[in-house]
Scaffold this motif. Structure first.
Motif: not given
Length: 440
Positions: A254-265
């Motif tokens: 999670x990037x709190x600056x852009x509110x983007x969450x990245x999902x890596x499997x």
């Protein structure tokens, strides 16, 4: 692989372009760790790491997790199957010789240590979780475990642990199919959710914006899911999306600056990313980066290590079988000016609290810095350990008398021997080059 469903209109799904960068470095697996040379503003060298590169090799069993200190770019913590946590100090410029002596060894777990995580705002506070179902919070400055969450809190294997942004709480996921929000200083469970995902595979949980929690798991039919929860009302998720039927566990970043969450499997060849908002439907699918090769693991660069002049908003380090590939997430912009909407003030390297203040009950968010002029690393900071194990502190502290101690003399003699060895290797290389030139 099917694309994830769109619960609503994506929020500008073409705004994020993922560009894999050239350059890779070998990473050693097991009880030794190689330092990869990766393309970045602070490390312009790329390519295969020499097989004789110096290693961090103090553990006696495989290393299961590592974490760089958010307040000291030279300090790293590692957890191992040898049941110990070790804290290392990497010298400026990297290793010249193998590093075998940690700054401090933290002993307290009775089984292997699979998770280590630094406190985001308090200095020298480190969390570790082991397969003994115990979470220990350490004061690295004293080398002592100051807080313990025993098996009465987690009766089974702990899958993930994450600090809140101000470090007041932690959220954990456990093999008993429960996600817990815990106040570690009191040892109390603030909130708890049983079976956030119906499947039997591992669940991972992280804090996101506004105190919410994002979880990844599996449905009863083994479909991968991502869900967003309000910690005050855990009865029903704010958003629940099914993604695909792959078997790899999804790791959220999670990037709190852009509110983007990245999902890596693990085992995937793609990275999905979503935007989290404060209004329904709360979780917005943005896009997906795909490549041909699957990943064995993934690392995440702190925001201050990115290239702001290229509108880079995230960088991952994708672990292959024999290389480590940087993957940059960039937002295409025509202007060369600083993009303030992409780079709001972000967490800087200075701690907001001391370990004593945090243990005394104080909480504070991270101290923010601007990236407008780029990030300038501060001078090398010394990791202070009050157990006589801090070599940096001993070097910085003058001797009480005019005569150097035997320890100081021994260290100086060792430094001279190391320099002589380097000079000898350079001389041998120079002789070989001269022979080559004369032969031509």
């Amino acid at each position: 692989m099917p694309s994830p469903p769109h619960p609503s209109a994506p929020r500008d799904p073409t705004a994020f372009l993922c560009v894999p960068l050239q350059g890779c470095g070998e990473v050693g697996l097991g009880s030794e760790v190689k330092s990869p040379l990766l393309e970045s503003p602070l490390c312009p060298q790329t390519g295969r790491v020499d097989k004789n590169v110096p290693l961090v090799c103090g553990h006696t069993a495989p290393v299961l997790d590592i974490a760089w200190c958010p307040h000291n770019d030279n300090v790293i913590a590692s957890g191992s199957e040898d049941c110990t946590v070790m804290v290392w100090e990497i010298p400026d410029g990297g290793l010249v010789l193998p590093l075998r002596e940690p700054v401090v060894t933290l002993e307290g777990h009775t089984k292997r240590v699979g998770i280590v995580a630094w406190h985001p705002t308090a200095q020298n506070v480190l969390l570790s979780a082991g397969c003994d179902n115990v979470i220990l919070v350490w004061d690295v400055g004293t080398g002592a475990a100051v807080l313990t969450l025993g098996p009465d809190v987690h009766p089974d294997t702990i899958y993930s642990v994450d600090w809140s942004r101000d470090g007041a709480l932690i959220c954990t996921s456990c093999r008993d199919k429960r996600v817990r929000v815990i106040e570690p200083r009191k040892g109390t469970v603030v909130a708890e959710k049983d079976r956030p995902h119906e499947g039997t595979r591992p669940v991972h949980a992280v804090f996101v914006s506004e105190g919410k929690i994002l979880t990844t798991g599996f449905s009863r039919m083994s479909e991968r899911q991502v869900a967003l929860w309000d910690t005050k009302h855990l009865d029903e998720p704010l958003s629940l999306q099914e993604l695909d039927t792959s078997s790899g566990v999804l790791l959220p970043f999670f990037d709190p600056d852009t509110n983007i969450v990245y999902l890596c499997g693990k085992g995937d060849s793609s990275i999905r990313y979503f935007e989290i908002t404060s209004e329904a439907p709360f979780l917005h699918y943005l896009s997906m980066f795909s490549s041909k090769e699957s990943q064995r693991g993934m690392g995440y660069m702190p925001k201050r290590g990115l290239e702001v002049n290229k509108c880079e908003i995230a960088r991952f380090y994708k672990l292959h079988e024999r290389k480590c590939e940087p993957i940059a997430m960039t937002v295409p912009r025509k202007s060369d000016l600083f993009q303030e909407d992409l780079y709001p003030p972000t967490a800087g390297p200075d701690p907001a609290l001391t370990a004593e203040e945090w243990l005394g009950g104080r909480d504070a968010g991270p101290l923010l810095i601007s990236l407008k002029d780029g990030y300038v690393p501060p001078k090398s900071r010394e990791l202070r350990v009050n157990r006589g194990l801090d070599s940096a502190r001993r070097r910085a502290t003058p001797e009480p008398s005019g005569t150097p101690s035997s320890d100081t003399v021994s260290r100086l003699e060792e430094d001279v021997r190391n320099l002589n060895a380097i000079v000898q290797k350079l001389q041998e290389r120079l002789d070989r080059l001269e022979e080559t030139v004369q032969a031509k």
